[in-house]
Design an enzyme around this catalytic site. Sequence first.
Site, PDB file in Angstrom:
ATOM      1  N   HIS A 121      69.526 -74.050 -20.441  1.00  0.00           N
ATOM      2  CA  HIS A 121      70.347 -73.080 -19.957  1.00  0.00           C
ATOM      3  C   HIS A 121      71.426 -73.720 -18.704  1.00  0.00           C
ATOM      4  CE1 HIS A 121      71.906 -69.013 -18.671  1.00  0.00           C
ATOM      5  NE2 HIS A 121      71.955 -69.497 -17.705  1.00  0.00           N
ATOM      6  N   GLU A 122      70.269 -74.105 -17.782  1.00  0.00           N
ATOM      7  CA  GLU A 122      70.775 -74.784 -16.559  1.00  0.00           C
ATOM      8  C   GLU A 122      71.806 -76.001 -16.725  1.00  0.00           C
ATOM      9  OE1 GLU A 122      69.451 -71.837 -14.382  1.00  0.00           O
ATOM     10  OE2 GLU A 122      70.917 -73.055 -13.642  1.00  0.00           O
ATOM     11  N   HIS A 182      75.348 -74.952 -17.496  1.00  0.00           N
ATOM     12  CA  HIS A 182      75.962 -74.867 -15.976  1.00  0.00           C
ATOM     13  C   HIS A 182      76.384 -76.284 -15.586  1.00  0.00           C
ATOM     14  CE1 HIS A 182      75.295 -70.516 -15.931  1.00  0.00           C
ATOM     15  NE2 HIS A 182      74.191 -70.464 -15.619  1.00  0.00           N
ATOM     16  N   HIS A 232      78.802 -67.836 -17.799  1.00  0.00           N
ATOM     17  CA  HIS A 232      77.627 -67.215 -18.858  1.00  0.00           C
ATOM     18  C   HIS A 232      78.485 -66.439 -19.985  1.00  0.00           C
ATOM     19  CE1 HIS A 232      74.471 -66.660 -15.439  1.00  0.00           C
ATOM     20  NE2 HIS A 232      74.337 -67.367 -16.242  1.00  0.00           N
TER      21      HIS A 232
HETATM   22  C1  LIG Z   1      68.027 -68.885 -20.513  1.00  0.00           C
HETATM   23  O1  LIG Z   1      67.885 -69.502 -19.098  1.00  0.00           O
HETATM   24  C2  LIG Z   1      67.966 -68.864 -17.926  1.00  0.00           C
HETATM   25  C3  LIG Z   1      68.401 -67.514 -17.888  1.00  0.00           C
HETATM   26  C4  LIG Z   1      68.323 -66.896 -16.529  1.00  0.00           C
HETATM   27  C5  LIG Z   1      68.066 -67.864 -15.516  1.00  0.00           C
HETATM   28  S1  LIG Z   1      67.825 -67.075 -13.884  1.00  0.00           S
HETATM   29  O2  LIG Z   1      67.589 -65.707 -13.714  1.00  0.00           O
HETATM   30  O3  LIG Z   1      67.329 -67.920 -12.998  1.00  0.00           O
HETATM   31  C6  LIG Z   1      69.591 -66.894 -13.256  1.00  0.00           C
HETATM   32  C7  LIG Z   1      70.147 -68.184 -12.930  1.00  0.00           C
HETATM   33  C8  LIG Z   1      71.187 -68.649 -14.144  1.00  0.00           C
HETATM   34  O4  LIG Z   1      71.751 -67.862 -14.807  1.00  0.00           O
HETATM   35  O5  LIG Z   1      71.298 -69.768 -13.978  1.00  0.00           O
HETATM   36  C9  LIG Z   1      69.636 -65.723 -12.137  1.00  0.00           C
HETATM   37  F1  LIG Z   1      70.935 -65.252 -11.944  1.00  0.00           F
HETATM   38  F2  LIG Z   1      69.050 -66.356 -11.220  1.00  0.00           F
HETATM   39  C10 LIG Z   1      67.951 -69.183 -15.462  1.00  0.00           C
HETATM   40  C11 LIG Z   1      67.681 -69.857 -16.834  1.00  0.00           C
HETATM   41 ZN   LIG Z   2      72.821 -69.006 -15.884  1.00  0.00          ZN
END
Ligand SMILES: COc1ccc(S(=O)(=O)[C@H](CC(=O)O)C(F)F)cc1
Ligand SMILES: [Zn+2]
Length: 159
Positions: free
Chosen positions: A116-117, A120, A126
Amino acid sequence: HIQGTSWNTNVITYSIGRYTRDLGRSTVDSLIESAFGVWARASGLTFTRTYTRNADIMVEFVTYAHGDFYPFDGPRGTLAHAFGPGMGAGGDTHFDDDEHWTVGGTGFNLFVVAAHEFGHALGLKHSRNPESLMYPTYKTFRPTNLLSREDVANIKALY
Ligand SMILES: COc1ccc(S(=O)(=O)[C@H](CC(=O)O)C(F)F)cc1
Ligand SMILES: [Zn+2]
Ligand SMILES: [Zn+2]
């Protein structure tokens, strides 16, 4: 976080700095490599590991204040964050080492969070589709097909 920009090269370097003690180093290395591999297959990008601190994407496990304007918050809450593509801190990806990082089972799945990261770090924002890897909340995924059709379309639109 610079969003929406993309890297202007097809070979992106990464380097791993501080590790977590939750997992062995070789386990972290392979999970990180696999998380990059998810995007490599969908985008045609190549990710090359280097051992210098001037890699495009610096990957680190850190806690609380750690040198950028986004201090972590202890257990749970924010799990990780990544800067969008760009020079310097661009692409850098930090994992909150106050989380319990796992390969599977209890704690947070490092492979899933890293994938996921890195979305970004490649410029993706998102998604509103709960099936997508880029949906904002963590959930356990079927590790076989992490990316939704939307994730694949979005990365192909950038590269
Ligand atoms: C599925 O992967 C993730 C979901 C949610 C997160 S998080 O809950 O750390 C998110 C950070 C992000 O969306 O990267 C939150 F805003 F902090 C990180 C990775
Ligand atoms: Zn994210
Ligand atoms: Zn950070």
